[in-house]
Scaffold this motif. Structure first.
Motif, PDB file in Angstrom:
ATOM      1  N   THR A 177      10.632 -15.619 -41.896  1.00 44.04           N
ATOM      2  CA  THR A 177       9.353 -15.498 -42.599  1.00 44.04           C
ATOM      3  C   THR A 177       9.367 -14.472 -43.728  1.00 44.04           C
ATOM      4  O   THR A 177       8.724 -14.668 -44.755  1.00 44.04           O
ATOM      5  N   GLU A 178      10.081 -13.355 -43.540  1.00 41.98           N
ATOM      6  CA  GLU A 178      10.105 -12.333 -44.592  1.00 41.98           C
ATOM      7  C   GLU A 178      11.280 -11.384 -44.409  1.00 41.98           C
ATOM      8  O   GLU A 178      11.852 -11.279 -43.325  1.00 41.98           O
ATOM      9  N   LYS A 179      11.625 -10.726 -45.521  1.00 38.88           N
ATOM     10  CA  LYS A 179      12.682  -9.723 -45.500  1.00 38.88           C
ATOM     11  C   LYS A 179      12.079  -8.374 -45.148  1.00 38.88           C
ATOM     12  O   LYS A 179      11.076  -7.958 -45.719  1.00 38.88           O
ATOM     13  N   LEU A 180      12.696  -7.663 -44.197  1.00 42.06           N
ATOM     14  CA  LEU A 180      12.189  -6.373 -43.756  1.00 42.06           C
ATOM     15  C   LEU A 180      12.918  -5.201 -44.406  1.00 42.06           C
ATOM     16  O   LEU A 180      12.338  -4.148 -44.619  1.00 42.06           O
ATOM     17  N   GLY A 181      14.194  -5.384 -44.719  1.00 48.82           N
ATOM     18  CA  GLY A 181      14.962  -4.298 -45.327  1.00 48.82           C
ATOM     19  C   GLY A 181      16.417  -4.683 -45.449  1.00 48.82           C
ATOM     20  O   GLY A 181      16.848  -5.731 -44.949  1.00 48.82           O
ATOM     21  N   SER A 182      17.198  -3.831 -46.112  1.00 47.47           N
ATOM     22  CA  SER A 182      18.616  -4.140 -46.297  1.00 47.47           C
ATOM     23  C   SER A 182      19.424  -2.855 -46.363  1.00 47.47           C
ATOM     24  O   SER A 182      18.901  -1.782 -46.667  1.00 47.47           O
ATOM     25  N   GLY A 183      20.733  -2.967 -46.067  1.00 49.33           N
ATOM     26  CA  GLY A 183      21.656  -1.849 -46.133  1.00 49.33           C
ATOM     27  C   GLY A 183      22.912  -2.249 -46.866  1.00 49.33           C
ATOM     28  O   GLY A 183      22.931  -3.248 -47.590  1.00 49.33           O
ATOM     29  N   TYR A 216      15.634  -9.480 -41.319  1.00 49.86           N
ATOM     30  CA  TYR A 216      14.528 -10.399 -41.576  1.00 49.86           C
ATOM     31  C   TYR A 216      13.610 -10.479 -40.364  1.00 49.86           C
ATOM     32  O   TYR A 216      14.031 -10.246 -39.224  1.00 49.86           O
ATOM     33  N   LYS A 217      12.374 -10.830 -40.643  1.00 50.93           N
ATOM     34  CA  LYS A 217      11.425 -11.155 -39.587  1.00 50.93           C
ATOM     35  C   LYS A 217      11.467 -12.660 -39.369  1.00 50.93           C
ATOM     36  O   LYS A 217      11.526 -13.432 -40.327  1.00 50.93           O
ATOM     37  N   ILE A 237      15.918 -10.252 -37.114  1.00 49.42           N
ATOM     38  CA  ILE A 237      17.284 -10.749 -37.161  1.00 49.42           C
ATOM     39  C   ILE A 237      18.067  -9.988 -38.217  1.00 49.42           C
ATOM     40  O   ILE A 237      17.721 -10.000 -39.398  1.00 49.42           O
ATOM     41  N   LYS A 238      19.106  -9.293 -37.766  1.00 48.16           N
ATOM     42  CA  LYS A 238      19.979  -8.550 -38.664  1.00 48.16           C
ATOM     43  C   LYS A 238      21.143  -9.448 -39.080  1.00 48.16           C
ATOM     44  O   LYS A 238      21.921  -9.898 -38.221  1.00 48.16           O
TER      45      LYS A 238
END
Length: 477
Positions: free
Chosen positions: A12-18, A24-25, A38-39
């Motif tokens: 549904t959406e991106k939560l963050g990145s490294g 993602y959600k 989900i990583k």
């Protein structure tokens, strides 16, 4: 924006990145459509990095084996030709860094609330022989339940290591939260204690102790072991200051040990607010009332006193007005009953001394009827759902109602309502009405009560940002 595809899940959406991954959600396609995080680790980014592969394998192995209320739970993992996917529980409150950015300084009572949960997770990891090695606000996730109370969960175990007798020598973690000995290249699990102190400091004062404009400036401060400064106008309690200064010792041999950290009086991990500890309070209250009814006053006093130590933190973190008022009324009533018993036992002792010296003197304090034979507020129920709760008041359909063990109580002799109103108004910052503080809690315990000393609610209400004044400082030696 295109999302990866994992069988059984809808992104549904991106939560963050490294550096190597994106989170993602998503939610499950089948069943109750539960939400997950989900990583996604890009294989192409890690195939040439041995360290990244090792970190990934370590994270998967550890997360599969760790199950704790304050550690992010890994549900499963899978992979395809492009990515490796770690499917975890979703924490809807973001992370602690965003929380600090949103509210600025965090009230001490709420810092203690978060710190106890972090310490609980660290104690579990310690028992499992695991050091996290990268503790920072970004890796502390917050989940907010329907009761609006936050639950802190430790995540991102990419740098975690099983403890060995040998010291580690490679640099890992985030510089702002990295212990000084890591730069020297020889360190052990005590680095997590330093990081905990930095997180605690940032929560209390809105910035990390070695906040710098450049990485070079930061590294110089760490290498030179610049004195850590605390605003002189800060209003933190002595217990909080003691724990903070003992965590932020540059020399790991002078730093507080894990054993002393977990048993620190200010942290009071044994009585932290939790469902388990609430159940202990209920059980102790039931024992106290039964002993009280049977005339075993010394044993009843011990049970009342210990139950209050579990119950006070529960009241302190309750955000619902009605539940807080009910809990406060009962807490006050149990405290008053314990004080009555203390006075009665003391009078008995004085009378016995007088008898032995042939001086006849009537006791000045008489103990009243046990709680179970008086106010309806002594009836204790069980918890329901995720909330701390007591059973509702007895029915008023009859002139008499039944309390504990079937003892009859008069409906006219109920818990004083002014205690409920006073405490709730104070806690909810109702500035229109002047109220008195609950009587005797600090006196009863013989020390300050962190969760009730200040007017700070552990919920999602708006907090005013306080500007940081760094001009007047005092130093940690």
């Amino acid at each position: 924006m295109s999302f990866p595809k994992v069988e059984g899940y809808i992104f549904t959406e991106k939560l963050g990145s490294g550096s190597y991954s994106t989170v993602y959600k998503a939610y499950t396609k089948i069943g109750a459509r539960s939400t997950v995080a989900i990583k996604c680790i890009d294989k192409s980014r890690i195939k040439h990095s041995g360290a990244a592969v090792d970190n990934l394998v370590s994270e998967i192995r550890l997360m599969k084996s760790l199950s704790h209320p304050h550690i992010v739970h890994m549900k499963e993992f899978t992979w395809d030709s492009k990515n490796i996917y770690i499917i975890m529980e979703y924490c809807c409150g973001g992370d602690l860094s965003k929380y600090i950015l949103r509210y600025g300084r965090v009230p001490e009572k709420q810092v203690l609330y978060f710190l106890q949960q972090l310490a609980s997770a660290l104690k579990f990891l310690r028992e499992k022989g695991v050091a996290h090695m990268d503790l920072k606000p970004h890796n502390l996730l917050l989940h907010k339940g329907p009761d609006r109370k936050y639950v802190l969960k430790v995540g991102d175990f990419g740098f975690a290591q099983h403890l060995t007798s040998e010291q580690m020598r490679c640099i890992r973690g985030s510089p702002l939260y990295m212990a000084p000995e890591m730069i020297a290249g020889a360190y052990d699990a005590r680095v997590d204690l330093w990081s905990t102190g930095v997180i605690m400091y940032e929560c209390l004062f809105g910035r990390a102790p070695y906040s710098s404009s450049t990485i070079q400036e930061l590294m110089e401060k760490v290498q030179k072991q610049a004195p850590i400064q605390i605003p002189a106008n800060s209003s933190i309690s002595p217990g909080c200051l003691d724990l903070l200064t003992r965590l932020l010792q540059h020399d790991p041999n002078k730093r507080i040990s894990y054993e002393d950290f977990f048993s620190h009086e200010y942290l009071d991990l044994e009585h932290m607010p939790s469902k388990e500890n609430y159940d202990k309070a209920v059980s102790l209250i039931k024992q106290a009332i039964e002993l009280d009814c049977n005339g075993c006053l010394e044993a009843a006093l011990r049970c009342y006193s210990e139950s209050l130590r579990y119950l006070v933190p529960v009241v302190g973190v309750e955000s619902d007005v009605m539940r807080r008022s009910a809990l406060t009324a009962k807490l006050t009533r149990y405290m008053e009953r314990a004080e009555e018993i203390k006075r009665h036992l003391k009078a008995q002792q004085q009378a016995q001394v007088s008898d032995r010296t042939n001086v006849t003197e009537e006791p000045q304090n008489e103990v009243r009827a046990p709680l179970a034979k008086r106010g309806s507020c002594c009836v204790v129920g069980t918890t329901s759902g995720n909330s701390y709760d007591f059973s509702g008041p007895p029915s008023n359909s009859d002139n008499n109602t039944s309390g504990h063990n079937g003892a009859h109580v008069s409906k006219e002799d109920t818990c004083p309502q002014e205690y409920i109103a006073n405490y709730v108004n104070e806690q909810m910052q109702d500035k229109k009405v002047k109220v008195d503080k609950p009587r005797g809690l600090a006196r009863f315990f013989g020390k300050p009560v962190p969760y009730l000393d200040k007017d700070n609610s552990v919920d999602d209400k708006k907090s005013e940002k306080i500007e940081d004044n760094t001009n007047d400082m005092c130093k940690i030696s």
